[in-house]
Design a protein around this motif. Structure first.
Motif, PDB file in Angstrom:
ATOM      1  N   TYR A 191      21.485   2.866 -25.234  1.00  0.00           N
ATOM      2  CA  TYR A 191      21.453   1.414 -25.055  1.00  0.00           C
ATOM      3  C   TYR A 191      21.257   1.081 -23.579  1.00  0.00           C
ATOM      4  O   TYR A 191      21.880   1.680 -22.709  1.00  0.00           O
ATOM      5  CB  TYR A 191      22.755   0.792 -25.555  1.00  0.00           C
ATOM      6  N   GLY A 192      20.386   0.122 -23.315  1.00  0.00           N
ATOM      7  CA  GLY A 192      20.136  -0.275 -21.928  1.00  0.00           C
ATOM      8  C   GLY A 192      19.332   0.734 -21.155  1.00  0.00           C
ATOM      9  O   GLY A 192      19.280   0.705 -19.932  1.00  0.00           O
ATOM     10  N   ASN A 196      16.978   1.722 -26.402  1.00  0.00           N
ATOM     11  CA  ASN A 196      17.745   0.804 -27.257  1.00  0.00           C
ATOM     12  C   ASN A 196      17.629   1.203 -28.726  1.00  0.00           C
ATOM     13  O   ASN A 196      17.071   0.471 -29.536  1.00  0.00           O
ATOM     14  CB  ASN A 196      17.283  -0.641 -27.057  1.00  0.00           C
ATOM     15  N   SER A 221      16.297  -0.457 -32.734  1.00  0.00           N
ATOM     16  CA  SER A 221      17.079  -1.549 -32.156  1.00  0.00           C
ATOM     17  C   SER A 221      18.562  -1.246 -32.264  1.00  0.00           C
ATOM     18  O   SER A 221      18.999  -0.525 -33.160  1.00  0.00           O
ATOM     19  CB  SER A 221      16.767  -2.875 -32.872  1.00  0.00           C
TER      20      SER A 221
END
Length: 267
Positions: A191-192, A196, A221
């Motif tokens: 994530y980031g 993601n 996602s």
């Protein structure tokens, strides 16, 4: 009408890992930083911690202490003060979980920072970890785990993940040992990082390479702070799930990996 709060804060719980050097405290309301961050206000097994850190929610404190073993420990908190100035002292019995931690790789090299794990109950943890990745022929990172035998079905919600590298990851893993080249399966979140995504990886042979699970080992996602992950074992079949509410699970990958019945399972 209104009611003036004249009640001091209550220390609800204190938790540590087996052999751990961090104690997580949870209060029923926000407390002052001047109280929370002063190590002299605490005593664990008769000694003050070396560091006290107040988390951003104002109700949780992480203490750095000498390694704790057993089932419980005595802890006292003096001068507990809430944001209205209500104050008192309190002593409780802290809980030591059966879970423990291992540093995978070469501490001081990779991972350069070995990190720490603070439990705030038996299901809420703050992890600070280093290491290049859980990948390739050998792993480098931090693993907090318990021993499990046979089938299992575990799940976790990732509330936040701070990027420190291109492959910053957090998630669930089952492995045969804490040796860096152990066979494993994992479901993780990147994530980031530009990716993601939920990902599922595994190492099929000890010391062998790592790979994504067949037929779709990742999604596109991630819904932090509601990034739910689930890892399920059914014999030699492992299944990876994700969702955003802890209920409506979507299976996005599965793999067959003939691992031992007794595994180390954690995050």
């Amino acid at each position: 009408s209104f009611v003036i709060d004249g009640t001091p804060p209550v220390l609800l719980a204190a938790y540590a890992l087996q052999g751990g050097s961090r104690v997580g405290l949870t209060f029923n309301e926000p407390v002052t930083a001047s109280f929370a961050t002063n190590p002299a206000n605490y005593s664990i097994n008769g000694a003050a911690p070396t560091q006290a850190v107040l988390l951003t929610n104002g109700q949780m404190v992480s203490l750095t202490v000498a390694s704790l073993l057993g089932d419980s420990f005595p802890i006292s908190a003096s001068n507990k003060t809430d944001l209205l100035g209500n104050s008192n002292s309190q002593s409780v019995a802290g809980n030591i979980l059966t879970m423990q931690t291992a540093v995978l790789g070469t501490p001081g090299s990779d991972p350069l920072e070995v990190g720490c794990t603070t439990p705030f109950d038996n299901a809420t943890f703050q992890d600070l970890a280093g290491g290049s990745s859980i990948w390739g022929n050998a792993d480098h990172g931090r693993f907090t785990y318990d021993a499990r035998t046979g089938n299992f079905d575990i799940r976790v919600r990732l509330e936040g993940l701070t990027k420190v590298g291109s492959y910053t990851q957090a998630g669930l893993m089952a492995r045969e040992s804490t040796n860096s080249n152990s066979r494993y399966v994992y479901v993780n979140v990147e994530y980031g990082t530009g990716y993601n995504r939920h990902i599922a990886g595994f190492r099929q042979s000890t010391g062998g390479g790592s790979d994504y699970w067949p037929n779709g080992g990742y999604t596109n996602s991630v819904a932090v702070p509601n990034a739910w992950m689930r890892l399920r074992r059914e014999g030699d079949i492992f299944r990876a799930f994700c969702c955003t509410n802890g209920q409506d699970w979507i299976e996005y990958a599965r793999v067959t990996n003939a691992m031992t019945q007794a595994l180390l399972v954690g995050m």
